[in-house]
Design a protein around this motif. Structure first.
Motif, PDB file in Angstrom:
ATOM      1  N   LYS A 148       9.321   2.482   0.072  1.00 51.28           N
ATOM      2  CA  LYS A 148       7.969   2.852  -0.469  1.00 51.28           C
ATOM      3  C   LYS A 148       8.186   4.230  -1.462  1.00 51.28           C
ATOM      4  O   LYS A 148       7.220   4.262  -2.465  1.00 51.28           O
ATOM      5  N   TRP A 160       0.752   5.145   0.344  1.00 52.92           N
ATOM      6  CA  TRP A 160      -0.391   6.143   0.808  1.00 52.92           C
ATOM      7  C   TRP A 160      -0.218   7.439  -0.327  1.00 52.92           C
ATOM      8  O   TRP A 160       1.078   7.772  -0.375  1.00 52.92           O
ATOM      9  N   GLN A 177       4.601   5.086   9.618  1.00 52.99           N
ATOM     10  CA  GLN A 177       5.757   4.309   9.123  1.00 52.99           C
ATOM     11  C   GLN A 177       6.288   5.024   7.982  1.00 52.99           C
ATOM     12  O   GLN A 177       7.415   5.298   7.875  1.00 52.99           O
ATOM     13  N   ASP A 178       5.502   5.228   6.985  1.00 54.38           N
ATOM     14  CA  ASP A 178       5.798   5.874   5.790  1.00 54.38           C
ATOM     15  C   ASP A 178       5.907   7.277   5.673  1.00 54.38           C
ATOM     16  O   ASP A 178       6.569   7.876   4.690  1.00 54.38           O
ATOM     17  N   GLY A 179       5.787   8.001   6.809  1.00 51.08           N
ATOM     18  CA  GLY A 179       5.922   9.437   6.804  1.00 51.08           C
ATOM     19  C   GLY A 179       5.132  10.303   5.979  1.00 51.08           C
ATOM     20  O   GLY A 179       5.631  11.367   5.540  1.00 51.08           O
ATOM     21  N   VAL A 180       3.809   9.788   5.639  1.00 46.18           N
ATOM     22  CA  VAL A 180       3.261  10.440   4.599  1.00 46.18           C
ATOM     23  C   VAL A 180       2.224  11.461   5.124  1.00 46.18           C
ATOM     24  O   VAL A 180       1.217  10.796   5.735  1.00 46.18           O
ATOM     25  N   SER A 191       0.604   2.296   9.195  1.00 45.35           N
ATOM     26  CA  SER A 191       1.305   2.391   8.082  1.00 45.35           C
ATOM     27  C   SER A 191       1.634   3.796   7.717  1.00 45.35           C
ATOM     28  O   SER A 191       2.563   4.011   7.137  1.00 45.35           O
ATOM     29  N   ILE A 192       0.649   4.818   7.781  1.00 52.79           N
ATOM     30  CA  ILE A 192       0.667   6.009   7.282  1.00 52.79           C
ATOM     31  C   ILE A 192       1.958   6.665   8.055  1.00 52.79           C
ATOM     32  O   ILE A 192       2.995   7.402   7.756  1.00 52.79           O
ATOM     33  N   ARG A 197       1.413  13.998  -3.167  1.00 53.53           N
ATOM     34  CA  ARG A 197       1.613  12.733  -4.211  1.00 53.53           C
ATOM     35  C   ARG A 197       0.448  12.813  -5.203  1.00 53.53           C
ATOM     36  O   ARG A 197       0.793  12.286  -6.413  1.00 53.53           O
ATOM     37  N   GLU A 220       3.661  -4.967   5.221  1.00 55.32           N
ATOM     38  CA  GLU A 220       3.726  -3.680   6.191  1.00 55.32           C
ATOM     39  C   GLU A 220       5.141  -3.634   6.593  1.00 55.32           C
ATOM     40  O   GLU A 220       6.115  -4.397   6.299  1.00 55.32           O
ATOM     41  N   LEU A 221       5.566  -2.412   7.329  1.00 58.23           N
ATOM     42  CA  LEU A 221       6.964  -2.224   7.780  1.00 58.23           C
ATOM     43  C   LEU A 221       8.085  -2.135   6.779  1.00 58.23           C
ATOM     44  O   LEU A 221       9.164  -2.522   7.260  1.00 58.23           O
ATOM     45  N   LEU A 222       7.754  -1.836   5.469  1.00 59.60           N
ATOM     46  CA  LEU A 222       9.060  -1.706   4.754  1.00 59.60           C
ATOM     47  C   LEU A 222       9.480  -0.165   4.961  1.00 59.60           C
ATOM     48  O   LEU A 222       8.936   0.807   5.481  1.00 59.60           O
ATOM     49  N   PRO A 223      10.799  -0.064   4.958  1.00 59.50           N
ATOM     50  CA  PRO A 223      11.456   1.262   5.075  1.00 59.50           C
ATOM     51  C   PRO A 223      10.755   2.089   4.311  1.00 59.50           C
ATOM     52  O   PRO A 223      10.466   1.934   3.185  1.00 59.50           O
ATOM     53  N   ARG A 224      10.733   3.346   4.857  1.00 54.58           N
ATOM     54  CA  ARG A 224       9.935   4.671   4.053  1.00 54.58           C
ATOM     55  C   ARG A 224      10.521   4.790   2.803  1.00 54.58           C
ATOM     56  O   ARG A 224       9.861   4.915   1.906  1.00 54.58           O
ATOM     57  N   ASN A 270       0.864  -1.174   0.007  1.00 54.75           N
ATOM     58  CA  ASN A 270      -0.005  -0.113  -0.012  1.00 54.75           C
ATOM     59  C   ASN A 270       1.159   1.018  -0.028  1.00 54.75           C
ATOM     60  O   ASN A 270       1.692   1.422   1.055  1.00 54.75           O
TER      61      ASN A 270
END
Ligand SMILES: [Zn+2]
Lengths: 96, 420
Positions: A73, A8, B369-372, B366-367, A13, A66-70, A6
């Motif tokens: 992504k 975001w 974690q991704d810093g979005v 998740s949001i 974006r 989930e929990l992939l490094p930023r 996923n």
């Protein structure tokens, strides 16, 4: 249900997606935040989990990785914009 | 000012003056303790656990397990016990009537009066408190990890802890908190229990609970407050880091999402047992000792996995006899985002269930974690920015607990050096 990563999509974006003509790829997630669900095959999933040991596959509820490094992504998102497609995992994994 | 706590008992601080303390601990057998016990000592010593004056005796544990009552008849749902191994008892020659010096971080901390040494069937304790004997349940696992014997007896703090920044400004003893409420002129205070950074779903839970609590009171003055009471205890990998939880709640007020005069952030030291309904009652007792009048309970309060029905923690309050608990539960459903209403709204009011979008924990994590940076309808920008800042400043780059955080974080409290 297929396996996904996923990505975001916030306003910033979304603008990039719009410019690339990809706005329709994004689905509504929550209160205006959108999501692109990048599909993964079983093999791609296994490779992702191997290459990024922090990552977890949520098999129970969301069927997502989930929990992939930023940065990872971020890279996948950039690839989607570049390739104008959500089928980017083969390309992405080539480098690993 | 009166300080009457749970069970109608006065809140008594069991803390010795420094000069007396040094004298009192001379020659006592030292017994090192772990974090959970140290936190519970602080809770007992300052009256968070009123009417407990120490760790439970067998009669108390029996009453708690079988009837949800202490031996003196006061409502109490979770055993508070001091565990110790037979080897340590033998090695140190510990016997009933002794006084022990409990040490933590290699410093003296408290005196434990050995009133009773006893055993208790841990499986039975687990079944009665948690409704299961499965060690997958974290509360059950904690019970099974207790050593084979227990010591019941009074506690006296001899070396008050120094609460470290950034937590120091959020730690109040029950007496201090009651003074604070009096200064603010609050007649009613509703508790928001938390182990999360607040998204707008939480913010609205608090605002809704405030409205319910305020009820029929006049509106010209602020007579009602929200107390955010963050539970700080043993952390598990993947939890939100404590610093982010506390600071992000506080920024909701600082950034004006709550008025300065209606909101206060605080912490309580406690290792979650995830006992669902029983823990809800425990939280209610704890907050009644803090001087609160109301306690909000949402969906699946203090639950874990599928051990409890999401509203067991609401229903248990129907079984509590009149007068046994001096705090009112405020029972609420979740808030969701509704694209038709175009706002975050209460699921008990909005009629567009099929369009509703939930604040799922997985999605929120998740949001982050991704810093979005999400829309302000999900996270207030000040909150989201602060989560990111806390991750850098306190979390070694992560808003969630990692191995590194567990090993290297700054402790929540430290015990000062003490001469004796
Ligand atoms: Zn609606």
């Amino acid at each position: 249900m297929s396996i996904t990563i996923n990505i975001w999509i916030n306003e910033e974006r979304y603008e990039k997606l719009q410019k690339a003509g990809l706005a329709n790829m994004a689905e509504e997630a929550l209160a205006g935040l959108k999501v692109i669900k990048v599909p993964c095959t079983e093999e791609q999933k296994d490779k992702v989990l191997k290459v990024f040991p922090t990552a977890k596959y949520d098999s129970a509820t969301t069927k997502s990785i989930e929990l992939l490094p930023r940065e990872v992504k971020d890279k996948i998102f950039d690839l989607v914009v570049e390739k104008q497609s959500i089928d980017v995992m083969d390309d992405f994994l080539k480098n690993y | 000012m009166t300080y009457i706590g749970h069970g109608g008992k006065e809140i008594v601080e069991r803390v010795l003056e420094p000069e007396k303390a040094a004298e009192a601990i001379k020659g006592l057998t030292p017994v090192p303790i772990r974090g959970q016990i140290a936190r519970e000592i602080i809770d007992i010593a300052y009256g968070f656990f009123t009417p407990l004056e120490g760790f439970m005796t067998r009669a108390d544990v029996e009453g708690v397990c079988n009837e949800m009552k202490l031996a003196n008849g006061v409502l109490w749902p979770i055993p508070i016990v001091f565990d110790i191994s037979t080897e340590e008892i033998n090695e140190k020659g510990i016997k009933e009537g002794d006084k022990l010096l409990l040490t933590y971080q290699d410093k003296p901390m408290a005196i434990l009066e050995v009133e009773e040494i006893f055993t208790y069937d841990k499986q039975e304790m687990a079944q009665k408190v948690y409704g299961t004997t499965e060690d997958k349940h974290p509360g059950v696992a904690r019970t099974y990890n207790y050593k084979d014997k227990f010591i019941g007896g009074k506690i006296t703090l001899v070396n008050p802890p120094k609460i470290n920044p950034p937590f120091d400004e959020f730690f109040f003893t029950p007496k201090q908190l009651r003074q604070k409420f009096a200064e603010k002129g609050w007649q009613r205070i509703v508790a928001h229990q938390t182990r999360n950074v607040p998204h707008t779903g939480h913010e609205w839970l608090m605002k809704g609970a405030w409205l319910s609590t305020h009820g029929e009171l006049p509106v010209e003055k602020t007579l009602t407050g929200v107390l955010v009471n963050a539970i700080i205890g043993e952390k598990r990998k993947g939890d939100y880091i404590d610093e982010a939880i506390v600071l992000c709640h506080d920024v909701l007020r600082k950034a004006g999402y709550f008025r300065e005069d209606v909101h206060l952030t605080s912490i309580t030291l406690w290792d979650m047992r995830y006992a669902g309904p029983k823990e809800a009652v425990f939280h209610a007792i704890l907050r009644s000792n803090l001087g609160l009048t109301h306690h909000m309970f949402g969906r699946d309060h203090a639950g874990v996995g599928t051990y409890y029905d999401p509203y067991d923690a609401h229903r248990i309050f129907d079984q509590i006899p009149e007068g046994a608990l001096n705090i009112k539960p405020i029972r609420v459903l979740a808030w969701w985002y509704c694209p038709i209403c175009g706002e975050v709204t209460y699921s008990g009011l909005c009629g567009h269930k099929e369009h509703s979008q939930n604040f799922s924990g997985t999605l929120i994590r998740s949001i982050i974690q991704d810093g979005v940076k999400p829309p302000r309808l999900i996270f207030r920008p000040e909150v989201f920015d602060l989560i990111m800042e806390c991750a850098e400043k306190y979390g070694f780059g992560s808003a969630f607990v990692t191995d590194k955080y567990l090993k290297e974080r700054n402790p929540v409290f430290s015990l000062p050096d003490m001469k004796y």
